[in-house]
Design a protein around this motif. Sequence first.
Motif, PDB file in Angstrom:
ATOM      1  N   ASP A 149       0.872  -1.245  -0.051  1.00 14.07           N
ATOM      2  CA  ASP A 149      -0.042  -0.049  -0.085  1.00 14.07           C
ATOM      3  C   ASP A 149       0.947   1.371  -0.047  1.00 14.07           C
ATOM      4  O   ASP A 149       0.498   2.268   0.293  1.00 14.07           O
ATOM      5  CB  ASP A 149      -0.726  -0.058   1.141  1.00 14.07           C
ATOM      6  N   HIS A 150       2.090   1.136  -0.426  1.00 10.05           N
ATOM      7  CA  HIS A 150       3.015   2.302  -0.288  1.00 10.05           C
ATOM      8  C   HIS A 150       2.534   3.484  -1.360  1.00 10.05           C
ATOM      9  O   HIS A 150       2.529   4.666  -0.934  1.00 10.05           O
ATOM     10  CB  HIS A 150       4.561   1.758  -0.582  1.00 10.05           C
ATOM     11  N   ALA A 151       2.061   3.171  -2.379  1.00 12.78           N
ATOM     12  CA  ALA A 151       1.488   4.131  -3.494  1.00 12.78           C
ATOM     13  C   ALA A 151       0.364   4.875  -2.695  1.00 12.78           C
ATOM     14  O   ALA A 151       0.225   5.951  -2.982  1.00 12.78           O
ATOM     15  CB  ALA A 151       1.201   3.190  -4.643  1.00 12.78           C
ATOM     16  N   ARG A 152      -0.621   3.972  -2.134  1.00 12.63           N
ATOM     17  CA  ARG A 152      -1.923   4.837  -1.616  1.00 12.63           C
ATOM     18  C   ARG A 152      -1.425   6.052  -0.645  1.00 12.63           C
ATOM     19  O   ARG A 152      -1.901   6.893  -0.686  1.00 12.63           O
ATOM     20  CB  ARG A 152      -2.608   3.871  -1.048  1.00 12.63           C
ATOM     21  N   ARG A 153      -0.290   5.725   0.022  1.00 10.22           N
ATOM     22  CA  ARG A 153       0.183   6.421   1.163  1.00 10.22           C
ATOM     23  C   ARG A 153       0.907   7.850   0.708  1.00 10.22           C
ATOM     24  O   ARG A 153       1.168   8.517   1.448  1.00 10.22           O
ATOM     25  CB  ARG A 153       0.796   5.660   2.385  1.00 10.22           C
ATOM     26  N   THR A 154       1.362   7.953  -0.646  1.00  5.42           N
ATOM     27  CA  THR A 154       2.010   8.983  -1.204  1.00  5.42           C
ATOM     28  C   THR A 154       0.977  10.028  -1.717  1.00  5.42           C
ATOM     29  O   THR A 154      -0.032   9.735  -1.761  1.00  5.42           O
ATOM     30  CB  THR A 154       2.932   8.518  -2.404  1.00  5.42           C
ATOM     31  N   LYS A 155       1.585  11.155  -1.817  1.00  3.81           N
ATOM     32  CA  LYS A 155       0.854  12.400  -1.950  1.00  3.81           C
ATOM     33  C   LYS A 155       0.402  12.513  -3.492  1.00  3.81           C
ATOM     34  O   LYS A 155      -0.549  13.170  -3.941  1.00  3.81           O
ATOM     35  CB  LYS A 155       1.484  13.656  -1.662  1.00  3.81           C
ATOM     36  N   GLY A 156       1.289  12.034  -4.634  1.00  4.43           N
ATOM     37  CA  GLY A 156       0.921  11.895  -5.713  1.00  4.43           C
ATOM     38  C   GLY A 156       2.009  11.138  -6.667  1.00  4.43           C
ATOM     39  O   GLY A 156       2.820  10.312  -6.005  1.00  4.43           O
ATOM     40  N   GLN A 157       1.710  11.203  -7.832  1.00  2.00           N
ATOM     41  CA  GLN A 157       2.394  10.204  -8.505  1.00  2.00           C
ATOM     42  C   GLN A 157       3.989  10.544  -8.776  1.00  2.00           C
ATOM     43  O   GLN A 157       4.953   9.452  -8.792  1.00  2.00           O
ATOM     44  CB  GLN A 157       1.991  10.210 -10.314  1.00  2.00           C
ATOM     45  N   GLN A 158       4.527  11.711  -8.585  1.00  2.00           N
ATOM     46  CA  GLN A 158       5.703  12.158  -8.519  1.00  2.00           C
ATOM     47  C   GLN A 158       6.418  11.403  -7.284  1.00  2.00           C
ATOM     48  O   GLN A 158       7.633  10.901  -7.374  1.00  2.00           O
ATOM     49  CB  GLN A 158       5.833  13.558  -8.645  1.00  2.00           C
ATOM     50  N   GLU A 159       5.758  11.548  -6.037  1.00  6.49           N
ATOM     51  CA  GLU A 159       6.415  10.975  -4.915  1.00  6.49           C
ATOM     52  C   GLU A 159       6.335   9.567  -4.997  1.00  6.49           C
ATOM     53  O   GLU A 159       7.655   9.047  -4.433  1.00  6.49           O
ATOM     54  CB  GLU A 159       5.427  11.718  -3.762  1.00  6.49           C
ATOM     55  N   TRP A 160       5.249   8.786  -5.533  1.00  9.94           N
ATOM     56  CA  TRP A 160       5.532   7.593  -5.471  1.00  9.94           C
ATOM     57  C   TRP A 160       6.526   6.950  -6.586  1.00  9.94           C
ATOM     58  O   TRP A 160       7.466   6.058  -6.210  1.00  9.94           O
ATOM     59  CB  TRP A 160       4.274   7.048  -6.184  1.00  9.94           C
ATOM     60  N   LEU A 161       6.785   7.697  -7.564  1.00 11.69           N
ATOM     61  CA  LEU A 161       7.802   7.222  -8.529  1.00 11.69           C
ATOM     62  C   LEU A 161       9.280   7.786  -7.848  1.00 11.69           C
ATOM     63  O   LEU A 161      10.202   6.702  -7.785  1.00 11.69           O
ATOM     64  CB  LEU A 161       7.759   7.857  -9.979  1.00 11.69           C
ATOM     65  N   ARG A 162       9.391   8.648  -7.234  1.00 12.34           N
ATOM     66  CA  ARG A 162      10.798   9.085  -6.587  1.00 12.34           C
ATOM     67  C   ARG A 162      11.044   7.827  -5.449  1.00 12.34           C
ATOM     68  O   ARG A 162      12.288   7.706  -5.384  1.00 12.34           O
ATOM     69  CB  ARG A 162      10.597  10.479  -5.837  1.00 12.34           C
ATOM     70  N   ASP A 163       9.897   7.567  -4.570  1.00 15.53           N
ATOM     71  CA  ASP A 163      10.156   6.669  -3.634  1.00 15.53           C
ATOM     72  C   ASP A 163      10.529   5.390  -4.265  1.00 15.53           C
ATOM     73  O   ASP A 163      11.465   4.553  -3.638  1.00 15.53           O
ATOM     74  CB  ASP A 163       8.946   6.227  -2.807  1.00 15.53           C
ATOM     75  N   ALA A 164      10.058   4.911  -5.288  1.00 12.14           N
ATOM     76  CA  ALA A 164      10.216   3.494  -6.117  1.00 12.14           C
ATOM     77  C   ALA A 164      11.493   3.613  -6.517  1.00 12.14           C
ATOM     78  O   ALA A 164      12.291   2.561  -6.566  1.00 12.14           O
ATOM     79  CB  ALA A 164       8.968   3.294  -6.933  1.00 12.14           C
ATOM     80  N   VAL A 165      11.918   4.398  -7.210  1.00 11.87           N
ATOM     81  CA  VAL A 165      13.239   4.731  -7.713  1.00 11.87           C
ATOM     82  C   VAL A 165      14.339   4.666  -6.602  1.00 11.87           C
ATOM     83  O   VAL A 165      15.301   4.147  -6.751  1.00 11.87           O
ATOM     84  CB  VAL A 165      13.306   5.758  -8.736  1.00 11.87           C
ATOM     85  N   GLY A 166      14.098   5.526  -5.663  1.00 12.37           N
ATOM     86  CA  GLY A 166      15.225   5.315  -4.468  1.00 12.37           C
ATOM     87  C   GLY A 166      15.108   4.046  -3.728  1.00 12.37           C
ATOM     88  O   GLY A 166      16.302   3.494  -3.416  1.00 12.37           O
ATOM     89  N   ALA A 167      14.107   3.286  -3.780  1.00 10.99           N
ATOM     90  CA  ALA A 167      14.134   1.909  -3.090  1.00 10.99           C
ATOM     91  C   ALA A 167      14.955   0.977  -4.148  1.00 10.99           C
ATOM     92  O   ALA A 167      15.833   0.061  -3.635  1.00 10.99           O
ATOM     93  CB  ALA A 167      12.861   1.270  -2.790  1.00 10.99           C
ATOM     94  N   ALA A 168      14.803   1.183  -5.446  1.00  8.67           N
ATOM     95  CA  ALA A 168      15.469   0.301  -6.354  1.00  8.67           C
ATOM     96  C   ALA A 168      16.806   0.525  -6.352  1.00  8.67           C
ATOM     97  O   ALA A 168      17.694  -0.386  -6.112  1.00  8.67           O
ATOM     98  CB  ALA A 168      15.003   0.760  -7.919  1.00  8.67           C
ATOM     99  N   GLU A 169      17.322   1.910  -5.972  1.00  6.89           N
ATOM    100  CA  GLU A 169      18.686   2.393  -6.056  1.00  6.89           C
ATOM    101  C   GLU A 169      19.424   1.653  -4.809  1.00  6.89           C
ATOM    102  O   GLU A 169      20.504   1.041  -4.827  1.00  6.89           O
ATOM    103  CB  GLU A 169      19.014   3.809  -5.883  1.00  6.89           C
ATOM    104  N   THR A 170      18.686   1.739  -3.700  1.00  6.78           N
ATOM    105  CA  THR A 170      19.168   1.298  -2.547  1.00  6.78           C
ATOM    106  C   THR A 170      19.403  -0.308  -2.886  1.00  6.78           C
ATOM    107  O   THR A 170      20.498  -0.998  -2.081  1.00  6.78           O
ATOM    108  CB  THR A 170      18.134   1.458  -1.246  1.00  6.78           C
ATOM    109  N   ALA A 171      18.640  -1.254  -3.528  1.00  6.01           N
ATOM    110  CA  ALA A 171      18.764  -2.442  -3.752  1.00  6.01           C
ATOM    111  C   ALA A 171      19.790  -2.608  -4.735  1.00  6.01           C
ATOM    112  O   ALA A 171      20.001  -3.838  -5.266  1.00  6.01           O
ATOM    113  CB  ALA A 171      17.162  -3.097  -4.225  1.00  6.01           C
ATOM    114  N   ARG A 172      20.691  -1.790  -5.264  1.00  8.76           N
ATOM    115  CA  ARG A 172      21.540  -1.984  -6.058  1.00  8.76           C
ATOM    116  C   ARG A 172      21.076  -1.821  -7.757  1.00  8.76           C
ATOM    117  O   ARG A 172      21.891  -2.669  -8.542  1.00  8.76           O
ATOM    118  CB  ARG A 172      22.504  -3.189  -5.846  1.00  8.76           C
TER     119      ARG A 172
END
Length: 386
Positions: A149-172
């Motif tokens: 439910d991470h996407a639902r808790r974000t304020k908008g599409q830009q924030e969701w994409l930024r969070d997802a990209v950040g998580a991917a970078e953390t996972a190498r």
Amino acid sequence: MPAALINGTMLRWARERAGVSIEAVAERLSKSPDDLAAWERGDAKPTFRQAQALASALHVPFGFLFLTEPPAEPRLPDFRRLSGERDTPRFDANTLDLIRDVLFKHDWYKQILIEEGDEPLGFVGRFGTSDAPSAVADDMRSVLGLMPDHARRTKGQQEWLRDAVGAAETARIWVMKSGVVGNSTRRTLAVAAFRGFAIADPIAPLVFVNGNDATAAQIFTFAHELAHIWLGSTGISDVVSGLTRPRGDVESFCNQVAAEFLLPSRIVVGEWSDRRSASANVDALATSWKVSRIVAAKKALDLDLIERAAFESIYEQERARWAALPKNGVGGGNFHATLPVRFGRRFTEEVVRRAMSGDTLLRDAGALLNTKPRTIVEHFRRASPR
């Protein structure tokens, strides 16, 4: 000034590769089209200054104009059309030069990671197309550390994409998001040519997202290319067009995984209401889960909640809306904030760190980040804690 003994055949190759007419090049050089035609035929030769201007205008190295035959172009497996289709669009010069640049960066970074002792990542190629898309999507969320439910808790599409990209970078997982070649804002990347690509390398998996696309489409492209990583399938995609494909090929499977990653089937079934119209249900899902109406409608279609005609109507409406949106190419504003978005946070930090420690020449670091050496120093200064 002495004539430059260029190969007229190579000049024509460079012009056609750039997708420009003789008239357009002639106007750029303040020459007549007849002069350009004569240079291409070999009946006349430009001066060295004119030849250099030609190379600049056509985005090729000056030396290429003297070759006897065109160099091999960089290649990635092409998933933009079904196998056997004949209408796959040619890559334009900007796309070809982007791929060449990304492969150059990837070769360098992969070698650095190997030297630093990075081990192959187990999730690259962990699944195949015979596996359930939901299993792949669940594993992607687990590796990225994202709750369903991470996407639902974000304020908008830009924030969701930024969070997802950040998580991917953390996972190498190396993520690049750009709408231009290098840092050249004059060389934009056409969404009609491609929306994204993936390099499924176990040491340095890479996802590239075309930043000229609508944010909702970028989100889906990101998830789609992640699915390619999990399949161990390198290639370049036109993700949205693939949504209308029949099941059975790799692109269709990656679309199913991406849709399940972004909008799990159980959510669609649980939130669908017979008291609302199909369009209202699709709108509600898209808004809550930060996906496009196309993704929400496709999930509803796959779950037999709407008819294909309804899906195709929403599909065409949304594509027309995206086409009308302004293109920003992930540029403008603060250049130093844009740099790690275009080239990936971990990669950018590694290049700058090695340059400032003396492990990599500033000149080479500038080439890797498509900027001047002094800009590397300035980026380090800005990024350093005060």
